[in-house]
Design an enzyme around this catalytic site. Structure first.
Site, PDB file in Angstrom:
ATOM      1  NE  ARG A   5      -4.173  -1.750   0.276  1.00 18.64           N
ATOM      2  CZ  ARG A   5      -5.371  -1.313   0.704  1.00 18.64           C
ATOM      3  NH1 ARG A   5      -5.574  -0.050   0.906  1.00 18.64           N
ATOM      4  NH2 ARG A   5      -6.350  -2.148   0.875  1.00 18.64           N
ATOM      5  NE  ARG A  37      -6.635   5.487   2.037  1.00 16.64           N
ATOM      6  CZ  ARG A  37      -7.464   4.647   2.633  1.00 16.64           C
ATOM      7  NH1 ARG A  37      -8.651   5.043   2.996  1.00 16.64           N
ATOM      8  NH2 ARG A  37      -7.101   3.408   2.887  1.00 16.64           N
ATOM      9  NE  ARG A  95      -9.686   7.565  -4.407  1.00 14.18           N
ATOM     10  CZ  ARG A  95     -10.885   7.879  -4.870  1.00 14.18           C
ATOM     11  NH1 ARG A  95     -11.030   8.826  -5.775  1.00 14.18           N
ATOM     12  NH2 ARG A  95     -11.955   7.231  -4.444  1.00 14.18           N
ATOM     13  CG  ASP A 109      -9.077  -2.641  -4.485  1.00 15.26           C
ATOM     14  OD1 ASP A 109      -8.490  -2.012  -3.589  1.00 15.26           O
ATOM     15  OD2 ASP A 109      -9.914  -3.536  -4.240  1.00 15.26           O
ATOM     16  CE1 TYR A 166     -13.135  -6.758   1.854  1.00 19.30           C
ATOM     17  CE2 TYR A 166     -11.534  -8.421   1.200  1.00 19.30           C
ATOM     18  CZ  TYR A 166     -11.871  -7.316   1.956  1.00 19.30           C
ATOM     19  OH  TYR A 166     -10.952  -6.762   2.805  1.00 19.30           O
TER      20      TYR A 166
HETATM   21  O1  CP3 Z   1      -0.174  -1.531  -2.569  1.00 19.56           O
HETATM   22  C1  CP3 Z   1      -0.386  -0.547  -3.304  1.00 19.56           C
HETATM   23  O2  CP3 Z   1       0.104   0.568  -3.076  1.00 19.56           O
HETATM   24  C2  CP3 Z   1      -1.161  -0.758  -4.604  1.00 19.56           C
HETATM   25  C3  CP3 Z   1      -2.558  -0.498  -4.548  1.00 19.56           C
HETATM   26  C4  CP3 Z   1      -3.505  -1.399  -3.768  1.00 19.56           C
HETATM   27  C5  CP3 Z   1      -4.776  -0.925  -3.334  1.00 19.56           C
HETATM   28  N1  CP3 Z   1      -5.467  -1.985  -2.811  1.00 19.56           N
HETATM   29  C6  CP3 Z   1      -5.285   0.449  -3.494  1.00 19.56           C
HETATM   30  C7  CP3 Z   1      -6.378   0.920  -2.605  1.00 19.56           C
HETATM   31  C8  CP3 Z   1      -3.428  -2.742  -3.391  1.00 19.56           C
HETATM   32  C9  CP3 Z   1      -2.266  -3.730  -3.551  1.00 19.56           C
HETATM   33  C10 CP3 Z   1      -4.680  -3.101  -2.821  1.00 19.56           C
HETATM   34  C11 CP3 Z   1      -4.997  -4.461  -2.349  1.00 19.56           C
HETATM   35  C12 CP3 Z   1      -6.222  -4.687  -1.590  1.00 19.56           C
HETATM   36  N2  CP3 Z   1      -7.464  -4.116  -1.772  1.00 19.56           N
HETATM   37  C13 CP3 Z   1      -6.340  -5.642  -0.557  1.00 19.56           C
HETATM   38  C14 CP3 Z   1      -5.237  -6.582  -0.102  1.00 19.56           C
HETATM   39  C15 CP3 Z   1      -4.245  -5.924   0.782  1.00 19.56           C
HETATM   40  C16 CP3 Z   1      -4.777  -5.594   2.172  1.00 19.56           C
HETATM   41  O3  CP3 Z   1      -4.761  -4.410   2.506  1.00 19.56           O
HETATM   42  O4  CP3 Z   1      -5.175  -6.524   2.887  1.00 19.56           O
HETATM   43  C17 CP3 Z   1      -7.666  -5.581  -0.074  1.00 19.56           C
HETATM   44  C18 CP3 Z   1      -8.249  -6.413   1.061  1.00 19.56           C
HETATM   45  C19 CP3 Z   1      -8.375  -4.628  -0.859  1.00 19.56           C
HETATM   46  C20 CP3 Z   1      -9.812  -4.267  -0.795  1.00 19.56           C
HETATM   47  C21 CP3 Z   1      -9.985  -2.860  -0.398  1.00 19.56           C
HETATM   48  N3  CP3 Z   1      -9.695  -1.777  -1.204  1.00 19.56           N
HETATM   49  C22 CP3 Z   1     -10.477  -2.375   0.832  1.00 19.56           C
HETATM   50  C23 CP3 Z   1     -10.901  -3.231   2.014  1.00 19.56           C
HETATM   51  C24 CP3 Z   1     -10.482  -0.985   0.730  1.00 19.56           C
HETATM   52  C25 CP3 Z   1     -11.038  -0.023   1.736  1.00 19.56           C
HETATM   53  C26 CP3 Z   1     -10.156   0.095   2.913  1.00 19.56           C
HETATM   54  C27 CP3 Z   1      -9.183   1.180   2.659  1.00 19.56           C
HETATM   55  O5  CP3 Z   1      -7.974   0.932   2.788  1.00 19.56           O
HETATM   56  O6  CP3 Z   1      -9.665   2.269   2.340  1.00 19.56           O
HETATM   57  C28 CP3 Z   1      -9.940  -0.627  -0.542  1.00 19.56           C
HETATM   58  C29 CP3 Z   1      -9.728   0.733  -1.076  1.00 19.56           C
HETATM   59  C30 CP3 Z   1      -8.356   1.077  -1.537  1.00 19.56           C
HETATM   60  N4  CP3 Z   1      -7.556   0.272  -2.302  1.00 19.56           N
HETATM   61  C31 CP3 Z   1      -7.685   2.301  -1.331  1.00 19.56           C
HETATM   62  C32 CP3 Z   1      -6.456   2.221  -1.984  1.00 19.56           C
HETATM   63  C33 CP3 Z   1      -5.399   3.280  -2.093  1.00 19.56           C
HETATM   64  C34 CP3 Z   1      -8.255   3.489  -0.569  1.00 19.56           C
HETATM   65  C35 CP3 Z   1      -9.344   4.149  -1.332  1.00 19.56           C
HETATM   66  C36 CP3 Z   1      -9.044   5.581  -1.757  1.00 19.56           C
HETATM   67  O7  CP3 Z   1      -7.897   5.985  -1.973  1.00 19.56           O
HETATM   68  O8  CP3 Z   1     -10.032   6.312  -1.909  1.00 19.56           O
END
Ligand code: CP3
Length: 346
Positions: free
Chosen positions: A27, A31, A40, A77, A152
């Site tokens: 990640r 953010r 974003r 994602d 999910y």
């Molecule tokens: O790693 C990176 O920098 C690459 C981008 C990346 C994102 N999601 C962007 C994202 C990666 C590798 C993921 C993987 C992901 N997505 C996982 C597995 C890793 C982990 O954290 O366990 C999971 C479970 C998800 C599903 C997901 N996406 C959730 C549960 C959420 C909401 C929670 C949160 O962190 O906000 C997201 C949204 C998400 N995916 C964001 C980002 C940057 C935040 C949303 C935003 O920027 O508005």
């Protein structure tokens, strides 16, 4: 064969112990960076943002411009796959993902051919990033693991996953059908990512925790083994990092039986466990994201102890889970400088 131009991450995945471990953070594109938040803010809908190659490439590159990370991970994602298979997916602002009604496995299976075309923009993001990224830095593609994605899909949101685990007991055949669809869809999607420029793949099994040994075999190990076998059938030869987060002691079985290049360890992994796994595979992890956010001397001490325990074997420095959004940028700088020995101006 390794040369000096082979990215450090790839050398480590090839089993080499290096003068210092490669470093990247799960990640890292996200953010905690003010420039990400600004970018974003230009698109309301998160999925549209992920599928915009220009913006997603920029988000991918932002952390590597600021820090000497050894890899960039494509901005996308794990929930793009269920969407491409025809299940509704959206993100509630401030709350996280929401999914519509779970289609029957046959309905999803009928959409497998749609996955690569529906996600071709992620390939476009990868190509753009690869064209800009320095050759010594590796580009990582990824997918969610079948079980994590299925949790999910079943629950419709991020929860305690008890509905998904219950279904694994009450309808094991149906769960297996779903997992098989996700294996195939993920294999095709990952193959596409490699064709577009990904040099490493990571399988994010974020929800390997709380599983009994039989469920861990059926829901985590078997689908990962099938996915690796399918990737190999498809001619994909890049190294794969498997990250069974929360596996605890079962990470040892995972490392012994799943033929990944590297095993991602979470914050609970013991130093001894990591050393044992290192005799067979490269390991990655396992700094606590909460300690990264807390900072201070305890952070330096833990970085040093991870490196002194694991740095003599093949080791990729990383977190034990994703970076937390309100982590101070200065703490990331502190760790990156300590691990790389380079000073960071950010
Ligand atoms: O790693 C990176 O920098 C690459 C981008 C990346 C994102 N999601 C962007 C994202 C990666 C590798 C993921 C993987 C992901 N997505 C996982 C597995 C890793 C982990 O954290 O366990 C999971 C479970 C998800 C599903 C997901 N996406 C959730 C549960 C959420 C909401 C929670 C949160 O962190 O906000 C997201 C949204 C998400 N995916 C964001 C980002 C940057 C935040 C949303 C935003 O920027 O508005």
């Amino acid at each position: 064969m390794s040369t000096q131009t082979t990215p450090r991450l790839l050398r480590s995945l090839g089993g080499e112990a290096l003068d210092r471990p490669p470093i990247w953070f799960m990640r890292q594109a996200g953010r905690f960076l003010p420039e990400y938040r600004a970018l974003r803010a230009t698109t309301t809908d998160f999925i549209s943002f992920c599928l915009n190659p220009e913006k997603a490439a920029e988000a991918t590159l932002q952390p590597v411009r600021r820090f000497p990370f050894d890899a960039a991970i494509v901005f996308a994602d794990i929930l793009l796959i269920p969407r491409a298979l025809g299940q509704e997916v959206w993100f509630e602002v401030g709350e996280g993902p929401r999914l519509g009604l779970l289609p029957e496995p046959e309905g999803l299976a009928a959409q497998i051919g749609n996955v690569v075309p529906a996600l071709s923009n992620v390939g476009e993001t990868l190509s753009r990033v690869r064209a800009e990224l320095e050759p010594e830095r590796a580009l990582i593609g990824f997918a969610g693991a079948p079980w994590t994605v299925l949790t999910y899909m079943i629950e419709g949101r991020s929860t305690d996953r008890s509905a998904a685990r219950s279904m694994a007991y009450t309808q094991p055949e149906r769960v297996k059908q779903y997992l098989d669809v996700l294996v195939e869809a993920s294999a095709l999607y990952m193959q596409m990512q490699v064709k577009a420029g990904a040099q490493v793949l990571q399988i994010f099994e974020s929800w390997a925790e709380g599983l009994s040994e039989p469920l861990f075999e059926a829901l985590v190990m078997e689908p990962h083994q099938k996915l690796l076998a399918r990737l190999s059938d498809l001619g994909v030869t890049v190294p794969v990092i498997g990250f069974p987060r929360g596996a605890g002691a079962l990470a040892d079985r995972y490392a012994a039986e799943v033929n990944v290049a590297a095993v991602g360890l979470d914050t609970q992994a013991t130093l001894q466990q990591g050393c044992a796994i290192q005799t067979k595979r490269t390991i990655q992890g396992a700094l606590d994201p909460l300690l990264l956010r807390a900072g201070g001397r305890a952070l330096d001490e833990r970085v040093d102890s991870l490196i002194s325990a694991w740095g003599r074997g093949p080791y990729i420095f990383n977190l034990g889970h994703g970076i937390i959004p309100d982590t101070p940028v200065s703490h990331v700088k502190q760790v990156v400088e300590r691990v790389t020995g380079e000073s960071v101006s950010a």
